[in-house]
Design an enzyme around this catalytic site. Structure first.
Site, PDB file in Angstrom:
ATOM      1  N   ARG A 156       0.849  -1.187   0.000  1.00  0.00           N
ATOM      2  CA  ARG A 156       0.000   0.000   0.000  1.00  0.00           C
ATOM      3  C   ARG A 156       0.888   1.241   0.000  1.00  0.00           C
ATOM      4  NH1 ARG A 156      -2.032  -3.591   3.830  1.00  0.00           N
ATOM      5  NH2 ARG A 156      -4.122  -4.414   3.338  1.00  0.00           N
ATOM      6  N   HIS A 256      -2.046   3.234  -6.286  1.00  0.00           N
ATOM      7  CA  HIS A 256      -2.986   2.136  -6.068  1.00  0.00           C
ATOM      8  C   HIS A 256      -3.146   1.296  -7.333  1.00  0.00           C
ATOM      9  CE1 HIS A 256      -5.741   0.159  -3.424  1.00  0.00           C
ATOM     10  NE2 HIS A 256      -6.733   0.232  -4.285  1.00  0.00           N
ATOM     11  N   ARG A 259      -0.348  -1.049  -7.527  1.00  0.00           N
ATOM     12  CA  ARG A 259      -0.563  -2.176  -6.598  1.00  0.00           C
ATOM     13  C   ARG A 259      -1.434  -3.237  -7.281  1.00  0.00           C
ATOM     14  NH1 ARG A 259      -1.268  -3.891  -1.079  1.00  0.00           N
ATOM     15  NH2 ARG A 259      -3.437  -4.267  -0.482  1.00  0.00           N
ATOM     16  N   HIS A 282      -3.905  -8.736   2.554  1.00  0.00           N
ATOM     17  CA  HIS A 282      -5.353  -8.826   2.731  1.00  0.00           C
ATOM     18  C   HIS A 282      -5.661  -9.826   3.838  1.00  0.00           C
ATOM     19  CE1 HIS A 282      -6.257  -7.431  -1.670  1.00  0.00           C
ATOM     20  NE2 HIS A 282      -6.012  -6.428  -0.851  1.00  0.00           N
ATOM     21  N   TYR A 291      -9.610 -10.042  -8.230  1.00  0.00           N
ATOM     22  CA  TYR A 291      -8.709 -10.372  -9.335  1.00  0.00           C
ATOM     23  C   TYR A 291      -9.057 -11.700 -10.008  1.00  0.00           C
ATOM     24  CZ  TYR A 291      -5.909  -6.776  -7.072  1.00  0.00           C
ATOM     25  OH  TYR A 291      -5.489  -5.604  -6.509  1.00  0.00           O
TER      26      TYR A 291
END
Length: 317
Positions: A156, A256, A259, A282, A291
């Site tokens: 992040r 982002h 990422r 996560h 994804y």
């Protein structure tokens, strides 16, 4: 018998204003939503205060049929829940007909991402600029290190800019990241990320040693900010400017998005979803499942390439 639905709606709105402190826009929204529900129920000869769960389900179904987005349907359902809970609390009903209603499922939008070629162009631009020995080279080396670390780890942006300076003392190809909930995770570094980090660290040490008033900072990317390290907004702005110089569309690029590119490119090249979950930090696999479209594409390619029937079909063409 007189229909007191409108009176009860007004009482409900008064309660929301006086006891809950609901904003004017919220009250207007509730009133509009309940009026729309009232009109629908009137067409079924059902009073608003007497509607049963099937009536309310039919209303939600009608919204879906009209093309209302799941978020809009959910807002209508929220108004209904509040209203019928109010009727139940006031003793005007003996049940809450919204209790068994399911909220409409919201489709999660696919994240913006970048192609491998686009990431390559961005990194190539950053590397070319970092090699320029003109004034400001440290800032250019910093940008290269930031990008290499971001694409190598998928961390992040808040984790990236707040990395401690002791990262420069680490040996090996792994980096410990402290993420949400103060949880630590181990992520591997690419050779190019390690090289960029060393170049940046060496120049920063050299400039600090040559300064009249050298300042030690606990941060890898120190800056004159309240926190003492590079602000996320500054990095995002500089990244968009770099994208422009690389001939890319700046609105499509952000920390982002990079990422997301990290995760998408890993999955497209055979990485396991659980591994990507761990690398991204996560806590729940459901977050990483945005994804799955990448996995689906890869699985289709695998089937088309390796399944015996697919091979046979290609021979017959």
């Amino acid at each position: 018998m007189r229909d007191l639905s409108r009176v009860h709606v007004e009482s409900f709105l008064e309660m929301m204003s006086a006891e809950r402190g609901a904003a004017k826009n919220t009250l207007t929204s509730y009133e509009h939503d309940l009026d729309d529900l009232h009109s629908f129920l009137s067409g079924r000869s059902v009073r608003l205060t007497e509607a049963a769960s099937p009536d309310l389900s039919a209303y939600l179904a009608s919204l879906a049929a009209q093309g209302f987005k799941p978020s809009s349907q959910a807002r209508r359902l929220a108004a209904m829940r509040q209203f019928y809970k109010f009727l139940y609390a006031e003793g005007l009903r003996t049940d809450d007909p919204t209790g068994i209603l399911d909220a409409p499922k919201k489709g999660r939008p696919l994240p913006k991402t970048m192609g491998v070629d686009e990431v390559g162009r961005l990194l190539e631009q950053a590397e070319q600029e970092a090699q320029d020995p003109a004034a400001g080279q440290l800032q250019r080396l910093r940008m290269l290190a930031l990008l290499e670390l971001l694409y190598a780890t998928g961390m992040r942006v808040s984790e990236l800019v707040s990395l401690p300076a002791r990262v420069l003392d680490q040996e090996g190809r792994f980096l410990i990241i402290r993420g949400k909930g103060n949880k630590e995770r181990l992520v591997p570094l690419s050779q190019s990320a390690i090289a960029a980090l060393k170049l940046y660290g060496s120049m920063m040490a050299a400039e600090n040693a040559a300064a009249k008033h050298p300042q030690e900072s606990p941060w890898l990317f120190p800056a004159a900010s309240k926190e003492g390290y590079l602000a996320r907004q500054v990095f995002a702005r500089d990244l968009k400017n770099l994208a422009i110089r690389a001939g890319l569309t700046p609105s499509m690029i952000s920390p982002h998005v990079m990422r997301h590119a990290f995760a998408s490119h890993l999955l497209a090249n055979g990485a396991d979803l659980r591994v990507v979950q761990e690398l991204l930090g996560h806590s729940d696999i459901s977050t990483t499942q945005i994804y799955t479209h990448v996995l689906e594409e890869r699985l289709q390619q695998l089937v088309q390439t390796h399944h015996p029937l697919a091979k046979q079909a290609k021979k017959q063409e």
